[in-house]
Design an enzyme around this catalytic site. Sequence first.
Site, PDB file in Angstrom:
ATOM      1  N   ASP A  98      30.196  34.199  40.641  1.00 25.23           N
ATOM      2  CA  ASP A  98      30.945  33.661  41.783  1.00 25.23           C
ATOM      3  C   ASP A  98      30.487  32.266  42.198  1.00 25.23           C
ATOM      4  O   ASP A  98      30.568  31.889  43.368  1.00 25.23           O
ATOM      5  CB  ASP A  98      30.851  34.617  42.992  1.00 25.23           C
ATOM      6  CG  ASP A  98      31.389  35.991  42.660  1.00 25.23           C
ATOM      7  OD1 ASP A  98      32.289  36.079  41.802  1.00 25.23           O
ATOM      8  OD2 ASP A  98      30.910  36.970  43.257  1.00 25.23           O
ATOM      9  N   GLY A 114      31.894  29.541  41.309  1.00 25.99           N
ATOM     10  CA  GLY A 114      33.055  28.637  41.441  1.00 25.99           C
ATOM     11  C   GLY A 114      33.551  28.187  40.070  1.00 25.99           C
ATOM     12  O   GLY A 114      34.186  27.132  39.959  1.00 25.99           O
ATOM     13  N   LYS A 115      33.315  29.025  39.064  1.00 24.85           N
ATOM     14  CA  LYS A 115      33.686  28.665  37.686  1.00 24.85           C
ATOM     15  C   LYS A 115      35.188  28.410  37.558  1.00 24.85           C
ATOM     16  O   LYS A 115      35.618  27.439  36.933  1.00 24.85           O
ATOM     17  CB  LYS A 115      33.263  29.794  36.721  1.00 24.85           C
ATOM     18  CG  LYS A 115      31.756  30.039  36.710  1.00 24.85           C
ATOM     19  CD  LYS A 115      31.382  31.235  35.854  1.00 24.85           C
ATOM     20  CE  LYS A 115      31.802  32.554  36.425  1.00 24.85           C
ATOM     21  NZ  LYS A 115      31.112  32.977  37.664  1.00 24.85           N
ATOM     22  N   LYS A 166      37.417  27.466  39.713  1.00 29.24           N
ATOM     23  CA  LYS A 166      37.847  26.199  40.314  1.00 29.24           C
ATOM     24  C   LYS A 166      37.590  25.040  39.338  1.00 29.24           C
ATOM     25  O   LYS A 166      38.463  24.202  39.105  1.00 29.24           O
ATOM     26  CB  LYS A 166      37.104  25.945  41.637  1.00 29.24           C
ATOM     27  CG  LYS A 166      37.332  24.529  42.119  1.00 29.24           C
ATOM     28  CD  LYS A 166      36.634  24.111  43.384  1.00 29.24           C
ATOM     29  CE  LYS A 166      36.644  22.575  43.415  1.00 29.24           C
ATOM     30  NZ  LYS A 166      36.439  21.968  44.691  1.00 29.24           N
ATOM     31  N   GLY A 220      36.299  37.622  38.822  1.00 29.78           N
ATOM     32  CA  GLY A 220      37.368  37.192  39.729  1.00 29.78           C
ATOM     33  C   GLY A 220      37.199  35.699  39.901  1.00 29.78           C
ATOM     34  O   GLY A 220      36.231  35.255  40.514  1.00 29.78           O
ATOM     35  N   HIS A 221      38.064  34.922  39.298  1.00 31.50           N
ATOM     36  CA  HIS A 221      37.932  33.461  39.314  1.00 31.50           C
ATOM     37  C   HIS A 221      39.039  32.878  40.199  1.00 31.50           C
ATOM     38  O   HIS A 221      40.224  33.053  39.916  1.00 31.50           O
ATOM     39  CB  HIS A 221      38.005  32.905  37.888  1.00 31.50           C
ATOM     40  CG  HIS A 221      36.834  33.328  37.051  1.00 31.50           C
ATOM     41  ND1 HIS A 221      36.636  32.911  35.767  1.00 31.50           N
ATOM     42  CD2 HIS A 221      35.774  34.124  37.339  1.00 31.50           C
ATOM     43  CE1 HIS A 221      35.508  33.433  35.297  1.00 31.50           C
ATOM     44  NE2 HIS A 221      34.977  34.188  36.229  1.00 31.50           N
ATOM     45  N   GLN A 227      30.839  35.947  35.064  1.00 27.57           N
ATOM     46  CA  GLN A 227      29.560  36.368  35.657  1.00 27.57           C
ATOM     47  C   GLN A 227      28.585  35.177  35.673  1.00 27.57           C
ATOM     48  O   GLN A 227      29.019  34.050  35.715  1.00 27.57           O
ATOM     49  CB  GLN A 227      28.975  37.588  34.928  1.00 27.57           C
ATOM     50  CG  GLN A 227      29.763  38.877  35.129  1.00 27.57           C
ATOM     51  CD  GLN A 227      30.984  39.008  34.256  1.00 27.57           C
ATOM     52  OE1 GLN A 227      30.905  38.858  33.049  1.00 27.57           O
ATOM     53  NE2 GLN A 227      32.118  39.289  34.848  1.00 27.57           N
ATOM     54  N   ALA A 281      35.848  38.345  44.948  1.00 31.08           N
ATOM     55  CA  ALA A 281      37.246  38.081  44.606  1.00 31.08           C
ATOM     56  C   ALA A 281      37.872  39.261  43.865  1.00 31.08           C
ATOM     57  O   ALA A 281      39.093  39.391  43.801  1.00 31.08           O
ATOM     58  CB  ALA A 281      37.347  36.817  43.751  1.00 31.08           C
ATOM     59  N   THR A 282      37.051  40.158  43.304  1.00 29.71           N
ATOM     60  CA  THR A 282      37.581  41.300  42.569  1.00 29.71           C
ATOM     61  C   THR A 282      37.559  42.564  43.423  1.00 29.71           C
ATOM     62  O   THR A 282      38.503  43.336  43.421  1.00 29.71           O
ATOM     63  CB  THR A 282      36.765  41.514  41.274  1.00 29.71           C
ATOM     64  OG1 THR A 282      36.999  40.393  40.441  1.00 29.71           O
ATOM     65  CG2 THR A 282      37.159  42.785  40.537  1.00 29.71           C
ATOM     66  N   GLY A 314      36.342  42.636  46.892  1.00 30.78           N
ATOM     67  CA  GLY A 314      36.380  42.419  48.339  1.00 30.78           C
ATOM     68  C   GLY A 314      35.074  42.769  49.039  1.00 30.78           C
ATOM     69  O   GLY A 314      34.974  42.676  50.261  1.00 30.78           O
ATOM     70  N   ARG A 315      34.052  43.179  48.262  1.00 33.16           N
ATOM     71  CA  ARG A 315      32.774  43.551  48.896  1.00 33.16           C
ATOM     72  C   ARG A 315      32.082  42.305  49.458  1.00 33.16           C
ATOM     73  O   ARG A 315      32.185  41.224  48.880  1.00 33.16           O
ATOM     74  CB  ARG A 315      31.828  44.185  47.852  1.00 33.16           C
ATOM     75  CG  ARG A 315      32.294  45.524  47.344  1.00 33.16           C
ATOM     76  CD  ARG A 315      31.354  46.068  46.285  1.00 33.16           C
ATOM     77  NE  ARG A 315      31.379  45.263  45.069  1.00 33.16           N
ATOM     78  CZ  ARG A 315      30.584  45.460  44.025  1.00 33.16           C
ATOM     79  NH1 ARG A 315      29.677  46.420  44.050  1.00 33.16           N
ATOM     80  NH2 ARG A 315      30.683  44.703  42.951  1.00 33.16           N
ATOM     81  N   VAL A 326      33.009  20.148  47.429  1.00 31.30           N
ATOM     82  CA  VAL A 326      32.887  20.106  48.891  1.00 31.30           C
ATOM     83  C   VAL A 326      33.970  20.925  49.595  1.00 31.30           C
ATOM     84  O   VAL A 326      34.221  20.740  50.783  1.00 31.30           O
ATOM     85  CB  VAL A 326      32.895  18.637  49.394  1.00 31.30           C
ATOM     86  CG1 VAL A 326      31.654  17.895  48.911  1.00 31.30           C
ATOM     87  CG2 VAL A 326      34.166  17.902  48.946  1.00 31.30           C
TER      88      VAL A 326
END
Length: 423
Positions: A13, A15-16, A18, A40-41, A224, A299-300, A302-303, A413
Site C-alpha cells: 500500500d 502507492g504503487k 498511482k 488493491g492498487h 504487496q 483498498a481490498t 477496508g480494514r 504530495v
Amino acid sequence: MAVNLLLGLQWGDEGKGKIVDVLSGDYDIIARFQGGPNAGHTLIFDGQKHVLHTIPSGIFNKTALNIVGNGVVIDPVIFQKELYKLSKYNIDVASTLLISRKAHLILPTHRLLDAASEAAKGSAKIGSTLKGIGPTYMDKTGRNGLRVGDLELDNWEEKYHRLTAKHLGLIDFHKVDLTYDLKALEAEFFQAVDQLKKLTFIDSEAYINEALKNGKTMLAEGAQGSLLDIDFGTYPFVTSSNTTAAGACTGLGVAPNKIGEVFGIFKAYTTRVGSGPFPTELFDENGETMSRVGHEFGATTGRPRRCGWLDLIALKYAVEINGVTQLMMMKGDVLSGFDSIKVCTAYLYKGKEIKHLPYSIESEDVSPVYTDCKGWKEDLTGMTSKEEFPSELNDYIAFIEDFVGVPIRVVSVGPDRKQTVLI
Ligand code: GDP
Ligand code: IMO
Ligand code: MG
C-alpha cells in the site's frame, strides 16, 4: 535498459498503483508479475478513483499493453468484477489486456481453504485478505495447480473437480465451523471462467522476450511489499510470493540482465494491514493522525491500516535486497503539521544497538531507536517542485537519501495523478 521494476519497499500500500499509472505513458508494456487479488492498487485522476486488484495499473493508458504474468494468481470471479468496472471506460481489453497461460487460477475452494486455515490458527492468524492466495501458491509449488492454459484443454473441468475434492478433504481436516454453498460458488466461478476465456491468453515469456528484442520497453508492477516477501519478509506474517526484484524475473520470464532501473516506493511513514511485527507502530495520537489524514484503510478489505514512523533500518534492507536505483516517497503531505517527525535509525536488540534487520523483529526482541527530524506546517498538496517544499521536508528527504544511499526522485504530495513532484 528495456525492463524497469516498480516495487513496494514496506508492507504494501505504498502507492504503487498511482505511480505505475503516472509512468505508464513512458512504456510499451505494463506487467504484473506476482500476487493476485490480495492487492488493491488505487488510481485517482479526473476526480475519479479506481481500485485495481489483478489488472495492471497501465490499463487506463490506452497506448500501453497490459500483461498479467505467469507469477500472478487469478481469481476469475474477481477478475470479472474488475472488468465490469472498466467496461464504461471504453477500453479494448481484448487487445490491450493479455494473460499468461502459465498464471495459476484461484478456485472457490482455495478461498474456503484460506478461511479455514486462518480460523484454525486462532489468534496466530496471518490476517490474510482471504482471497485464496496462500492455498493457490501452495498448489502451484505442490504441483497440483490449475493454470489459465488448462482452460483451453478439454479435460480442465475434470482437473478442477479432482483438485476441489482434495481441498474439501483439507477443509474438513481443519475442523473449523465454516458454512458455504459450494454449488453457488461454483456456478459463479464457471460463469466467470467463460468470461475470462473471451480474453487473450498468451505464452507471455515468449511474447515479452520477443517484444524486448523488438525494442519495446516494459515496466513491471509489483504487488504487496518487500516486508511481505515469502523469503525476506516478516515470516510467517507474509504473503505467498516473492514480492522482491527477483520475483519479476520468475514471474515474467525476464532474465536479470534485462533489468534496468529498480524504482523503490515507500511512504514517508509506515503502515501495515494484517498481523505481524511492526517495530515503529504507534498507538498514540500521532498514529491516529496518520491514519485519519492518510485515510489509511485497506483498498481490498477496508480494514484499518496500522500506522507508525518511518523505519530506515527496514527501508535500507529492502533497498539492498531489491537493488533499488531510485526511490519514490509517497504521502509526504500526510506528515504536514507534526512538530517533530521521528525516524527509526537503529534497533535495540538483546540490549545492544544494531543497524540491520535481525531474524525476528517481534516487539519482545527489538525496539526502535529514533532520530528526531524537524516537522513542517505547510500544506504540500499544491506544490509542484522541490524549490517550493519547506526546508524541513528537503532536510527529511536528504536525511533518508543519506541513510539508505539511494536518491529520492519522486515525492508524491497527494493521491491524484497530478500531485506528483519529480525532484
Ligand atoms: P498500492 O497498493 O501500493 O497501490 O497502494 P494503495 O492504493 O493500496 O494505497 C495507497 C493509498 O494512498 C491510496 O488510497 C492512494 O489514493 C493514496 N495515495 C497515494 N499517494 C498519495 C499521496 O502522495 N498522498 C496522499 N494523501 N495519498 C496518496
Ligand atoms: P498491495 O499490492 C498490504 C497482507 C495481508 C496479510 C498478509 C497475507 O495493495 O500493496 P494474503 O492475502 O496474501 O494471504 O495476506 O499480507 N497483504 C497486503 N497488505 N497491501 C497488499 O497489497 C497486501 N496483500 C497482502 O493483509 O497481512
Ligand atoms: Mg494496496
